[in-house]
Design a protein around this motif. Structure first.
Motif: not given
Length: 408
Positions: A291-311
Motif C-alpha cells: 500500500v502507498l498513499t499520497s501522504e507516504g503511508n504504507d500497509r503498516l501505517t495507512a489505516d485511519g489516516t487521510n489521503a488524496r489517493w491510495c495505491m
C-alpha cells in the motif's frame, strides 16, 4: 451570367461549411501528464447544423482521435494522452473508420459487463447472488461490482469470503446508522437490520471512449414498516474509460443519494461505512501486497489516516509481475483528504488479507437531511505492471481539476 455567379456563391458557401472547424489546445500542467478525460461544451463549438457525432471529426497532429457525445448532448468527451500534442481541431465532416473497439455494455443473466472490445474489464451484478449452500440466506446480495479484471485478465476483487460472507467485491453500504434513534446496520448483513439492493437501471451506454451505467439502489431498513423501509435512494454511476494503452484503464464511481425519511438518517462515526470499499483477491496477503498513499503511508501505517489517493499493488496470478488499483478521492467529497480503512497486516489469522475503503465517516458523524441531495465521487485506475507515486499524483491532479481547454 448572374446564374453562374449564384452557383459560384453556393459552392463557396458549401466549401466553407465543409471546412468549418473549432481549434483548441490543452493548457500546460505541472508534473507528469497522464491520460485524462477532457470535455467541451457542445454549445461553445459553434459548428452549426450538426446532426450528430457522425459529421464531426476530432484531429490531433494529423491523427483522428475517438470522442463521444454524452446522452443529453451537452458535452463532447475524449481522452487526452501523453502521446497527443496539446493542439486539437474539431472539423465538421464525415468521420472515417478509426479501428477503435470502444467500451461496450452487455447485459444478461443478472450481470452488466463492461468490456473493451471483446476483453471483459468490470461487471455490475444486478441479479441476486445467494450464499453457498448451508450458509444463511440473509447474506444474499445484489448491486455490487465484481469481478474487476486487470487488462491482462487477472481478477482483483472477491465476494463472499468465508471470513466475511457480507463482502461483495466493490460496494459501499453504511454501517453504524441511526433512524429515529434506532441502530440500523446496512453493512453487516448477519445483523438482519438492513441491506442494499439493486432496484432499476436509469441508463446504460456504450461508446468509443467510455461505457457505463447508472443504477438505482435502495438502502432498505429491514426493521421498519413497509412504508418506511427505504432509508436511502442511491443512484450509482459507473464509467469505464479507454485510456488507449494495453496495461491500464480507468473507472469513475459516483454515488448520489437522498433520504425520503421525514427526519433523515444519521451516519455515525465508525471505521467502516459508505464511500468506496473493495475486498481484494484471495491471492494477496501480507507477503505479496503493498500500500502507498499520497501522504507516504504504507500497509503498516495507512489505516485511519487521510489521503488524496491510495495505491494497492499485489503479485500477478502468474507470479511474474504485479498489478493493482489506484484509488482517487475527489476534493469535494466530505472529509477530503479522505480517511481510510485498511486491514492490519497481521489480520485474518495472520494471513494479512487485503481490504481497502475510503470511509468519509471514520472520524466524524454525518447527518443526512431529508430530501437533500448528497454525492461522493471516486476514480480508480486499474493497471498491470507498476504505477509510480509521481504518476499517481498526476492522475489525482487531473481528476481533481480537469485539464483546461484554451481556444486557439
Amino acid at each position: 451570367m448572374k446564374y453562374v455567379f449564384l452557383v459560384y456563391v453556393l459552392l463557396l458557401i458549401q466549401s466553407c461549411n465543409h471546412n468549418e472547424s473549432y481549434r483548441f489546445r490543452i493548457a500546460e500542467k505541472d508534473g507528469i501528464l497522464q491520460a485524462s478525460p477532457v470535455s467541451l461544451k457542445m454549445d461553445t463549438l459553434g459548428l452549426g447544423g450538426m446532426d450528430g457525432q457522425s459529421n464531426l471529426v476530432l484531429m490531433n497532429n494529423g491523427k483522428q482521435i475517438p470522442f463521444q457525445i454524452d446522452n443529453d448532448r451537452k458535452r463532447l468527451w475524449f481522452v487526452h494522452t501523453p502521446n497527443n500534442t496539446s493542439s486539437y481541431e474539431i472539423v465538421k465532416e464525415e468521420a472515417k473508420g478509426h479501428g477503435i473497439e470502444g467500451v461496450n455494455v452487455d447485459k444478461r443473466n443478472g450481470n452488466l459487463q463492461l468490456s473493451k472490445g471483446s476483453v471483459p474489464l468490470l461487471t455490475y451484478r444486478y441479479g441476486m447472488t445467494y450464499p453457498p449452500e448451508g450458509v444463511d440466506s440473509i447474506f444474499r446480495k445484489s448491486g455490487y461490482l465484481h469481478p474487476m479484471l486487470t487488462p491482462s485478465g487477472d481478477t482483483l476483487s472477491r465476494i463472499q469470503p468465508p471470513d466475511h460472507y457480507h463482502h461483495y467485491g466493490i460496494w459501499g453500504p453504511w454501517t453504524h446508522t441511526r433512524i429515529e434513534g434506532e441502530r440500523v446496520d446496512f453493512w453487516n448483513l448477519v445483523e438482519r437490520q438492513g441491506t442494499v439492493l439493486f432496484k432499476a437501471f436509469n441508463d446504460t451506454y456504450s461508446g468509443d471512449v467510455y461505457g457505463g451505467f447508472n443504477a438505482r439502489q435502495e438502502h432498505i431498513n429491514l426493521q421498519a414498516t413497509e412504508d418506511n423501509r427505504i432509508a436511502l435512494n442511491e443512484d450509482l454511476d459507473v464509467k469505464v474509460w479507454d485510456l488507449d494503452r494495453p496495461d491500464r484503464y480507468m473507472v469513475d464511481y459516483t454515488t448520489s443519494f437522498t433520504s425520503p425519511l421525514e427526519n433523515g438518517i444519521l451516519f455515525e462515526a465508525y471505521r467502516y461505512g459508505g464511500g468506496l470499499g473493495m475486498r481484494f483477491t484471495e491471492r494477496w496477503h501480507k507477503d505479496n501486497c503493498t500500500v502507498l498513499t499520497s501522504e507516504g503511508n504504507d500497509r503498516l501505517t495507512a489505516d485511519g489516516t487521510n489521503a488524496r489517493w491510495c495505491m494497492v499493488t499485489g503479485e500477478s496470478s502468474n507470479g511474474k509481475g504485479t498489478n493493482g488499483v489506484l484509488f482517487l478521492s475527489y476534493p469535494e467529497n466530505r472529509s477530503h483528504p479522505e480517511p481510510m480503512r485498511i486491514w492490519p497486516i497481521d489480520g485474518n489469522g495472520g494471513r494479512g488479507d487485503m481490504f481497502f475503503e475510503f470511509c468519509p465517516i471514520r472520524h466524524e458523524e454525518w447527518k443526512i437531511e431529508p430530501n437533500k441531495d448528497y454525492r461522493l465521487k471516486y476514480r480508480m485506475v486499474v493497471f498491470d505492471g507498476k504505477l509510480t507515486a509521481e504518476e499517481a499524483e498526476s492522475y489525482w491532479k487531473s481528476f481533481a481539476e480537469m485539464p483546461k481547454i484554451v481556444k486557439n
